[in-house]
Design a protein around this motif. Structure first.
Motif, PDB file in Angstrom:
ATOM      1  N   LEU A 258       0.907  -1.323  -0.485  1.00 38.03           N
ATOM      2  CA  LEU A 258       0.176  -0.188   0.281  1.00 38.03           C
ATOM      3  C   LEU A 258       0.385   1.530  -0.304  1.00 38.03           C
ATOM      4  O   LEU A 258       0.623   2.013  -0.859  1.00 38.03           O
ATOM      5  CB  LEU A 258      -1.120  -0.056   0.878  1.00 38.03           C
ATOM      6  N   LEU A 259       1.784   1.744   1.031  1.00 38.23           N
ATOM      7  CA  LEU A 259       3.245   2.664   0.646  1.00 38.23           C
ATOM      8  C   LEU A 259       3.361   2.491  -0.545  1.00 38.23           C
ATOM      9  O   LEU A 259       3.454   3.386  -1.060  1.00 38.23           O
ATOM     10  CB  LEU A 259       3.800   2.538   1.735  1.00 38.23           C
ATOM     11  N   ASN A 260       4.230   1.625  -0.808  1.00 29.33           N
ATOM     12  CA  ASN A 260       4.315   1.733  -3.014  1.00 29.33           C
ATOM     13  C   ASN A 260       3.851   2.190  -3.489  1.00 29.33           C
ATOM     14  O   ASN A 260       3.666   2.591  -4.195  1.00 29.33           O
ATOM     15  CB  ASN A 260       5.049   0.127  -2.863  1.00 29.33           C
ATOM     16  N   ASN A 261       2.374   1.648  -3.640  1.00 25.22           N
ATOM     17  CA  ASN A 261       0.810   2.373  -4.244  1.00 25.22           C
ATOM     18  C   ASN A 261       0.479   3.881  -4.104  1.00 25.22           C
ATOM     19  O   ASN A 261       0.421   4.871  -5.082  1.00 25.22           O
ATOM     20  CB  ASN A 261      -0.233   1.546  -4.346  1.00 25.22           C
ATOM     21  N   ALA A 262       0.322   4.122  -2.985  1.00 28.92           N
ATOM     22  CA  ALA A 262       0.593   5.337  -2.459  1.00 28.92           C
ATOM     23  C   ALA A 262       2.375   6.602  -3.445  1.00 28.92           C
ATOM     24  O   ALA A 262       1.457   7.467  -3.871  1.00 28.92           O
ATOM     25  CB  ALA A 262       0.446   5.485  -0.764  1.00 28.92           C
ATOM     26  N   ILE A 263       2.766   5.692  -3.600  1.00 29.08           N
ATOM     27  CA  ILE A 263       4.000   6.738  -3.417  1.00 29.08           C
ATOM     28  C   ILE A 263       4.032   7.022  -5.428  1.00 29.08           C
ATOM     29  O   ILE A 263       4.398   8.208  -5.700  1.00 29.08           O
ATOM     30  CB  ILE A 263       4.987   5.506  -3.110  1.00 29.08           C
ATOM     31  N   GLN A 264       3.618   5.773  -5.581  1.00 31.95           N
ATOM     32  CA  GLN A 264       3.103   5.802  -7.553  1.00 31.95           C
ATOM     33  C   GLN A 264       2.180   6.282  -7.626  1.00 31.95           C
ATOM     34  O   GLN A 264       2.317   6.591  -9.060  1.00 31.95           O
ATOM     35  CB  GLN A 264       3.329   4.159  -7.716  1.00 31.95           C
ATOM     36  N   ALA A 265       1.442   6.515  -6.690  1.00 36.48           N
ATOM     37  CA  ALA A 265       0.305   7.249  -7.616  1.00 36.48           C
ATOM     38  C   ALA A 265       0.587   9.053  -7.142  1.00 36.48           C
ATOM     39  O   ALA A 265      -0.045   9.345  -7.726  1.00 36.48           O
ATOM     40  CB  ALA A 265      -0.990   6.732  -6.755  1.00 36.48           C
ATOM     41  N   ILE A 266       1.245   9.514  -6.756  1.00 35.35           N
ATOM     42  CA  ILE A 266       2.384  10.882  -6.474  1.00 35.35           C
ATOM     43  C   ILE A 266       2.843  11.169  -7.917  1.00 35.35           C
ATOM     44  O   ILE A 266       4.371  10.169  -7.591  1.00 35.35           O
ATOM     45  CB  ILE A 266       3.058  11.183  -5.087  1.00 35.35           C
ATOM     46  N   ASP A 267       2.625  11.896  -8.324  1.00 35.12           N
ATOM     47  CA  ASP A 267       3.568  12.291  -9.918  1.00 35.12           C
ATOM     48  C   ASP A 267       5.073  12.852  -9.500  1.00 35.12           C
ATOM     49  O   ASP A 267       6.115  11.811 -10.065  1.00 35.12           O
ATOM     50  CB  ASP A 267       2.391  12.905 -11.200  1.00 35.12           C
ATOM     51  N   THR A 268       4.852  13.927  -8.813  1.00 32.70           N
ATOM     52  CA  THR A 268       6.108  14.466  -8.723  1.00 32.70           C
ATOM     53  C   THR A 268       6.832  15.049  -7.627  1.00 32.70           C
ATOM     54  O   THR A 268       7.750  15.376  -6.821  1.00 32.70           O
ATOM     55  CB  THR A 268       7.099  15.548  -9.906  1.00 32.70           C
ATOM     56  N   LYS A 269       5.294  15.122  -7.611  1.00 35.97           N
ATOM     57  CA  LYS A 269       5.578  16.280  -5.187  1.00 35.97           C
ATOM     58  C   LYS A 269       4.147  16.194  -4.893  1.00 35.97           C
ATOM     59  O   LYS A 269       2.696  16.028  -5.037  1.00 35.97           O
ATOM     60  CB  LYS A 269       5.885  17.985  -5.537  1.00 35.97           C
ATOM     61  N   GLY A 270       3.687  15.323  -3.816  1.00 33.94           N
ATOM     62  CA  GLY A 270       2.629  15.347  -2.803  1.00 33.94           C
ATOM     63  C   GLY A 270       3.106  14.680  -1.356  1.00 33.94           C
ATOM     64  O   GLY A 270       4.609  14.724  -0.644  1.00 33.94           O
ATOM     65  N   ILE A 271       2.002  14.287  -0.713  1.00 36.28           N
ATOM     66  CA  ILE A 271       2.254  13.901   0.654  1.00 36.28           C
ATOM     67  C   ILE A 271       1.788  12.807   0.727  1.00 36.28           C
ATOM     68  O   ILE A 271       0.948  12.390  -0.061  1.00 36.28           O
ATOM     69  CB  ILE A 271       1.170  14.667   1.797  1.00 36.28           C
ATOM     70  N   VAL A 272       2.708  10.986   1.403  1.00 32.72           N
ATOM     71  CA  VAL A 272       1.984  10.183   1.828  1.00 32.72           C
ATOM     72  C   VAL A 272       1.274  10.184   3.518  1.00 32.72           C
ATOM     73  O   VAL A 272       2.499  10.559   4.351  1.00 32.72           O
ATOM     74  CB  VAL A 272       2.669   8.991   1.682  1.00 32.72           C
ATOM     75  N   SER A 273      -0.139  10.237   3.974  1.00 32.75           N
ATOM     76  CA  SER A 273      -0.089  10.369   5.226  1.00 32.75           C
ATOM     77  C   SER A 273      -0.321   8.314   5.861  1.00 32.75           C
ATOM     78  O   SER A 273      -1.147   7.635   5.247  1.00 32.75           O
ATOM     79  CB  SER A 273      -1.296  10.645   5.655  1.00 32.75           C
ATOM     80  N   VAL A 274       0.478   8.226   6.250  1.00 29.48           N
ATOM     81  CA  VAL A 274      -0.122   7.199   7.132  1.00 29.48           C
ATOM     82  C   VAL A 274      -0.322   7.307   9.019  1.00 29.48           C
ATOM     83  O   VAL A 274       0.355   7.971   9.719  1.00 29.48           O
ATOM     84  CB  VAL A 274       1.806   6.018   7.407  1.00 29.48           C
ATOM     85  N   ALA A 275      -1.615   6.250   9.129  1.00 29.96           N
ATOM     86  CA  ALA A 275      -1.561   6.595  10.508  1.00 29.96           C
ATOM     87  C   ALA A 275      -2.111   4.973  11.014  1.00 29.96           C
ATOM     88  O   ALA A 275      -2.871   4.180  10.398  1.00 29.96           O
ATOM     89  CB  ALA A 275      -3.496   7.720  10.275  1.00 29.96           C
ATOM     90  N   THR A 276      -2.878   5.442  12.350  1.00 33.68           N
ATOM     91  CA  THR A 276      -3.352   4.237  13.009  1.00 33.68           C
ATOM     92  C   THR A 276      -4.040   4.933  14.422  1.00 33.68           C
ATOM     93  O   THR A 276      -3.859   5.147  14.754  1.00 33.68           O
ATOM     94  CB  THR A 276      -2.098   3.450  13.675  1.00 33.68           C
ATOM     95  N   HIS A 277      -4.936   3.870  13.964  1.00 33.45           N
ATOM     96  CA  HIS A 277      -6.356   4.359  15.654  1.00 33.45           C
ATOM     97  C   HIS A 277      -6.783   2.806  15.951  1.00 33.45           C
ATOM     98  O   HIS A 277      -6.877   1.576  15.385  1.00 33.45           O
ATOM     99  CB  HIS A 277      -7.125   4.955  14.242  1.00 33.45           C
ATOM    100  N   ASP A 278      -7.023   2.850  17.033  1.00 32.52           N
ATOM    101  CA  ASP A 278      -7.842   1.961  17.590  1.00 32.52           C
ATOM    102  C   ASP A 278      -9.041   2.245  18.455  1.00 32.52           C
ATOM    103  O   ASP A 278      -8.923   3.438  19.408  1.00 32.52           O
ATOM    104  CB  ASP A 278      -7.094   1.657  19.426  1.00 32.52           C
ATOM    105  N   ASP A 279     -10.203   1.782  18.180  1.00 35.46           N
ATOM    106  CA  ASP A 279     -11.864   2.359  18.694  1.00 35.46           C
ATOM    107  C   ASP A 279     -12.025   1.735  19.600  1.00 35.46           C
ATOM    108  O   ASP A 279     -12.675   2.096  20.345  1.00 35.46           O
ATOM    109  CB  ASP A 279     -12.660   1.494  17.594  1.00 35.46           C
ATOM    110  N   ALA A 280     -11.068   0.646  20.771  1.00 33.20           N
ATOM    111  CA  ALA A 280     -11.287   0.741  21.706  1.00 33.20           C
ATOM    112  C   ALA A 280     -12.610  -0.782  21.944  1.00 33.20           C
ATOM    113  O   ALA A 280     -12.861  -0.679  22.597  1.00 33.20           O
ATOM    114  CB  ALA A 280     -11.763   1.197  22.767  1.00 33.20           C
ATOM    115  N   LYS A 281     -12.980  -1.276  20.685  1.00 31.94           N
ATOM    116  CA  LYS A 281     -14.317  -2.394  20.520  1.00 31.94           C
ATOM    117  C   LYS A 281     -13.307  -3.153  20.776  1.00 31.94           C
ATOM    118  O   LYS A 281     -14.403  -4.001  19.709  1.00 31.94           O
ATOM    119  CB  LYS A 281     -15.185  -1.359  19.684  1.00 31.94           C
ATOM    120  N   GLY A 282     -11.948  -3.974  19.871  1.00 32.27           N
ATOM    121  CA  GLY A 282     -11.963  -4.914  19.497  1.00 32.27           C
ATOM    122  C   GLY A 282     -11.252  -4.300  18.199  1.00 32.27           C
ATOM    123  O   GLY A 282     -10.836  -5.364  17.487  1.00 32.27           O
TER     124      GLY A 282
END
Length: 218
Positions: A113-137
């Motif tokens: 998924l990281l490689n796909n995100a980088i390939q989707a950006i032509d010359t300049k851009g941002i890749v955002s990576v986040a994690t989240h725990d919803d406390a419901k499993g």
């Protein structure tokens, strides 16, 4: 493929020792050999992905620090972005509890998924990576980019084997299919949000520890 690769290397060595008198001819032959070598590597990658897609295996489960695992993959990908105007932003959920899952399989999904995100950006851009725990499993891994986005007509087919939005020489069309297969086998799902010209977001939602027996990757 291995035999073709070895023979190509041997021809290159012969040309280095006994180059043609015509420099232009020598250059054309070397360029042709480079094309052959490149396509050998591409065919090997396709074969490898086909085997991964078809292989039946049992996940090896253990408690995983998801944030640390993802950061390991992000740092690996950052090496590729050096010299480019691509920024990777992190937003990890603090205090996230360990997740009962298969680390190598999750690494494969995140890296793809990281490689796909980088390939989707032509010359300049941002890749955002986040994690989240919803406390419901459930825990989420989110990877977004400010790239080209995905046409709405392509969204229903993203996870179809051999479907690719890339050029014929750039993708096998198996990366996302393998990701979905892995995530589904681990009891999770992948969500996609995308708008053409505005970027995409892939969210991998995993159970902290599924109640049901684990499915085989088959």
């Amino acid at each position: 493929l291995a035999v073709i690769g070895r023979e190509t290397e041997w021809i290159q060595e012969l040309l280095n020792d006994h180059p043609p008198a015509d420099d232009k001819t020598a250059q054309e032959v070397l360029e042709s050999l480079q094309v052959i070598s490149t396509q050998i590597a591409r065919c090997a990658e396709i074969t490898h992905r086909l085997l991964n897609f078809a292989r039946k295996s049992e996940p090896v489960l253990q408690w995983v620090d998801l944030n640390a695992l993802i950061e390991e993959m992000v740092r690996l990908v950052e090496r590729v972005t050096k010299g480019k105007e691509i920024t990777i932003e992190r937003s990890y959920h603090e205090g996230m509890e360990p997740v009962w899952t298969d680390p190598p399989l999750i690494r494969q999904v995140v890296l793809n998924l990281l490689n796909n995100a980088i390939q989707a950006i032509d010359t300049k851009g941002i890749v955002s990576v986040a994690t989240h725990d919803d406390a419901k499993g459930w825990v989420d891994i989110s990877i977004a980019d400010t790239g080209c986005g995905i046409p709405s007509s392509h969204l229903p087919h993203l996870f179809d084997p051999f479907f690719s939005t890339k050029g014929p020489a750039q993708g096998t069309g198996l990366g996302l299919a393998i990701c979905q297969k892995i995530v589904t086998a681990l009891g999770g799902l992948i969500l996609v949000e995308s708008k053409e010209g505005c970027g995409s977001r892939f969210t991998v939602r995993l159970p902290r520890r599924p109640d049901s027996p684990w499915k085989k990757l088959q």
